[in-house]
Design an enzyme around this catalytic site. Structure first.
Site, short mmCIF file in Angstrom:
data_model
loop_
_atom_site.label_atom_id
_atom_site.label_comp_id
_atom_site.label_asym_id
_atom_site.label_seq_id
_atom_site.Cartn_x
_atom_site.Cartn_y
_atom_site.Cartn_z
N ARG A 180 22.41 106.74 -26.77
CA ARG A 180 22.73 107.40 -25.48
C ARG A 180 21.68 107.16 -24.41
NH1 ARG A 180 24.37 111.82 -28.90
NH2 ARG A 180 26.61 111.67 -29.25
N LYS A 185 22.70 98.44 -11.85
CA LYS A 185 24.03 98.05 -12.33
C LYS A 185 23.85 97.23 -13.60
CE LYS A 185 27.11 97.97 -8.35
NZ LYS A 185 27.93 97.11 -7.46
N GLU A 204 22.11 84.92 -2.88
CA GLU A 204 21.94 86.38 -2.81
C GLU A 204 20.85 86.76 -1.82
OE1 GLU A 204 24.17 88.28 -4.16
OE2 GLU A 204 24.66 87.72 -6.22
N LYS A 207 17.64 95.97 -0.67
CA LYS A 207 18.44 96.49 -1.78
C LYS A 207 18.01 97.91 -2.13
CE LYS A 207 20.94 95.75 -5.86
NZ LYS A 207 21.54 94.90 -6.84
N GLU A 240 27.71 103.54 -5.58
CA GLU A 240 28.68 102.81 -4.77
C GLU A 240 29.88 103.66 -4.39
OE1 GLU A 240 28.95 98.61 -5.79
OE2 GLU A 240 30.99 98.59 -5.05
N ARG A 282 26.93 101.06 -0.66
CA ARG A 282 26.45 100.05 -1.61
C ARG A 282 27.40 98.86 -1.71
NH1 ARG A 282 23.40 100.56 -7.47
NH2 ARG A 282 23.35 98.31 -7.83
N ASN A 311 28.19 93.57 -2.03
CA ASN A 311 29.18 92.68 -2.62
C ASN A 311 29.77 91.71 -1.61
OD1 ASN A 311 29.79 93.09 -5.53
ND2 ASN A 311 29.76 95.21 -4.85
N HIS A 348 31.58 88.59 -2.72
CA HIS A 348 31.80 88.73 -4.16
C HIS A 348 33.27 88.86 -4.54
CE1 HIS A 348 27.50 89.15 -4.13
NE2 HIS A 348 27.42 89.42 -5.42
N HIS A 377 33.86 86.46 -7.36
CA HIS A 377 34.24 86.87 -8.71
C HIS A 377 35.57 86.21 -9.12
CE1 HIS A 377 31.60 90.77 -8.72
NE2 HIS A 377 30.89 89.67 -8.86
N HIS A 386 27.11 82.01 -10.79
CA HIS A 386 27.44 83.20 -9.99
C HIS A 386 27.01 83.01 -8.53
CE1 HIS A 386 27.96 87.41 -8.93
NE2 HIS A 386 26.71 87.45 -8.50
P1 NAD Z 1 21.38 83.49 -15.65
O1 NAD Z 1 20.90 84.78 -16.15
O2 NAD Z 1 22.47 82.82 -16.38
O3 NAD Z 1 20.14 82.52 -15.53
C1 NAD Z 1 20.35 81.24 -15.03
C2 NAD Z 1 19.82 80.14 -15.96
O4 NAD Z 1 18.44 79.99 -15.75
C3 NAD Z 1 20.01 80.39 -17.44
O5 NAD Z 1 20.33 79.19 -18.06
C4 NAD Z 1 18.64 80.85 -17.88
O6 NAD Z 1 18.38 80.59 -19.23
C5 NAD Z 1 17.75 80.04 -17.00
N1 NAD Z 1 16.46 80.61 -16.68
C6 NAD Z 1 16.18 81.88 -16.36
N2 NAD Z 1 14.92 82.00 -15.98
C7 NAD Z 1 14.35 80.81 -16.11
C8 NAD Z 1 13.07 80.30 -15.86
N3 NAD Z 1 12.10 81.05 -15.31
N4 NAD Z 1 12.83 79.00 -16.12
C9 NAD Z 1 13.82 78.19 -16.60
N5 NAD Z 1 15.06 78.60 -16.83
C10 NAD Z 1 15.33 79.90 -16.58
O7 NAD Z 1 21.90 83.63 -14.13
P2 NAD Z 1 21.38 84.45 -12.88
O8 NAD Z 1 21.80 83.67 -11.71
O9 NAD Z 1 19.98 84.87 -13.01
O10 NAD Z 1 22.24 85.80 -12.96
C11 NAD Z 1 23.64 85.79 -12.79
C12 NAD Z 1 24.20 87.06 -13.36
O11 NAD Z 1 23.67 88.17 -12.65
C13 NAD Z 1 25.70 87.16 -13.26
O12 NAD Z 1 26.22 87.59 -14.49
C14 NAD Z 1 25.91 88.22 -12.20
O13 NAD Z 1 27.10 88.92 -12.37
C15 NAD Z 1 24.72 89.09 -12.40
N6 NAD Z 1 24.37 89.90 -11.24
C16 NAD Z 1 24.17 91.23 -11.44
C17 NAD Z 1 23.80 92.04 -10.39
C18 NAD Z 1 23.48 93.48 -10.63
O14 NAD Z 1 23.31 94.22 -9.65
N7 NAD Z 1 23.37 93.92 -11.88
C19 NAD Z 1 23.63 91.48 -9.12
C20 NAD Z 1 23.83 90.12 -8.95
C21 NAD Z 1 24.20 89.33 -10.02
N1 GLY Z 2 24.78 93.25 -6.56
C1 GLY Z 2 25.60 94.33 -6.12
C2 GLY Z 2 24.99 95.66 -6.33
O1 GLY Z 2 23.95 95.79 -6.92
O2 GLY Z 2 25.57 96.63 -5.95
#
Ligand code: NAD
Ligand code: GLY
Length: 393
Positions: free
Chosen positions: A141, A163, A205, A247, A257, A261, A265, A268, A272, A285
């Site tokens: 939890r 998130k 972003e 942010k 949100e 918030r 997006n 997005h 998405h 992404h």
């Molecule tokens: P990712 O996590 O897939 O990382 C991208 C790639 O880079 C991967 O292959 C990873 O192994 C590699 N990598 C990471 N750090 C590295 C480093 N320092 N050196 C070499 N390689 C490295 O992708 P991302 O773009 O970081 O994240 C995308 C995800 O984030 C999506 O799933 C998206 O939905 C999510 N997201 C979430 C929020 C939120 O608020 N929670 C906001 C925006 C995006």
């Molecule tokens: N990336 C969208 C949010 O954090 O709300």
């Protein structure tokens, strides 16, 4: 509200320390207050890890790619604070932001006998951060967790604001929770090892914050794009700091949100749909969001909210960054079906974050015909599913 007031603050970081300039941004939400620490070499700095919740067990969640490069450094840095440090790796890729990865983390935690005080460290990009965050939110939890983002995208966006989620084949981020980290450590030096395509995806972003919140920042990005692409430390520090300030302010005002918030997006709803429509992992992404912002900007112009020249300005910047500006050729009905699954949709009505004036955005519905018209105009000549062919350098 956040302790920082980003609308009033567009200054460059002033703090300096060994290894270069550093910055701190406070996040203040009903779900928790915490610091985002930004700077090169923070992973190796003892200060980064002091004052966290006390825990005998630490578990680093990462993927094989990131673990191989940065895992040992993190494990060594946090070792003095815990009796035992173990790690669990989830497969690398958006398509693994799923139940199986979540289950793998639970299996590790239970298999090691981790109790409810265990501290999780999410080391990686947004995929690792989102799935590790959801594991932290739900294991016994809720156990505390620290975000150690290693992609530009994760440093400017996904590690901040709480998130957490996994994907469902029918939609992006459909299963998740709001759960704030105890701290965010953005070690800018980790970006040195990031593949260029990932750096570029992260820029999407960063750009996002301009149209939705800060037109001055948009101008700064336009001016410093080459420096960002060249990973110049001062430019990266400012981009990450300013993005986190914005942010933090948005999330501080609306953690769950219920309103504002949603502006985070921007791009997005389209993005998405691209990710799910092509299959998770086909476009990154950030690539999907970059293209989505072009579509959303033109939709804003078509609806008379901003001048067409503004949409062209956003398109030019996205193209200069090296992101796709033309949408994949999905059938129109498929676009609508995918976008109706978006979490911002209400009673089957798709809603978009639209720019209302430079630096200000809001969530609005748009007639299907106008949406499909924008998609049609901005798909012409595009090869489906291959962002590499869509780049205009
Ligand atoms: P990712 O996590 O897939 O990382 C991208 C790639 O880079 C991967 O292959 C990873 O192994 C590699 N990598 C990471 N750090 C590295 C480093 N320092 N050196 C070499 N390689 C490295 O992708 P991302 O773009 O970081 O994240 C995308 C995800 O984030 C999506 O799933 C998206 O939905 C999510 N997201 C979430 C929020 C939120 O608020 N929670 C906001 C925006 C995006
Ligand atoms: N990336 C969208 C949010 O954090 O709300």
């Amino acid at each position: 509200m956040s302790a920082t007031d980003p609308k009033a603050s567009a200054s460059f970081p002033t703090g300096t320390a060994e290894g270069g300039a550093r910055a701190r941004v406070s996040v203040d939400t009903p779900g928790g207050r915490y610091e985002i620490c930004i700077g090169p070499g923070l992973m190796a700095s003892a200060e980064s890890w002091s004052g966290l919740p006390r825990a005998a067990d630490a578990v680093i969640v990462s993927n094989p790619t990131v673990w191989a490069i940065h895992g040992q450094a993190l494990a060594a840095a946090i070792a003095p604070h815990h009796r035992r440090v173990t790690h669990v790796l989830v497969p690398d890729g958006e398509q693994y932001k799923d139940w199986a990865s979540l289950q793998r983390i639970y299996d590790h935690l239970l298999g090691c006998g981790c109790d409810r005080k265990t501290l999780l460290y999410a080391l990686g990009g947004g995929v690792v951060g989102d799935v590790a965050g959801l594991a932290a939110a739900t294991y016994m939890r809720g156990v505390p967790f620290v975000q150690v983002p290693t992609t530009l995208l994760a440093q400017v966006d996904s590690s901040v604001g709480g998130k957490t989620a996994i994907n469902h084949p029918l939609g992006k981020n459909m299963i998740g929770a709001f759960y704030q980290p105890a701290r965010v450590i953005c070690d800018l030096a980790t970006l040195d090892t990031l593949p260029r395509r990932e750096l570029v995806a992260g820029l999407a972003e960063v750009v996002k914050y301009g149209p939705i919140y800060d037109d001055t920042f948009l101008g700064w990005i336009e001016e410093h794009l080459s420096a960002l692409l060249a990973r110049e430390p001062a430019a990266l520090l400012h981009a990450v700091r300013r993005s986190c300030e914005i942010k933090a302010a948005v999330v501080g005002a609306d953690e769950r949100e219920s309103g504002q918030r949603a502006i985070l997006n921007f791009g997005h709803t389209f993005g998405h749909a691209i990710e799910a429509g092509l299959g998770f992992g086909t476009w990154l992404h950030g690539e999907a969001v970059g293209c989505g912002m072009v579509l959303a900007s033109h939709l804003s112009a078509d609806l008379g909210l901003v001048a067409p020249a503004y949409a062209e300005r956003i398109e030019r910047l996205i193209a200069r960054a090296g992101l796709p500006i033309r949408a994949p050729a999905l059938p129109g009905e498929r676009w609508l079906e995918l976008m109706r699954h978006d979490k911002k949709a209400e009673a089957g009505e798709i809603r978009f974050v639209l720019v209302e004036s430079p630096g200000a955005a809001a969530l609005r519905p748009a007639p299907d015909a106008r949406v499909l018209d924008v998609i049609r105009r901005l798909t012409e000549g595009a090869a489906p599913g291959d962002p590499a062919t869509l780049y205009r350098q």
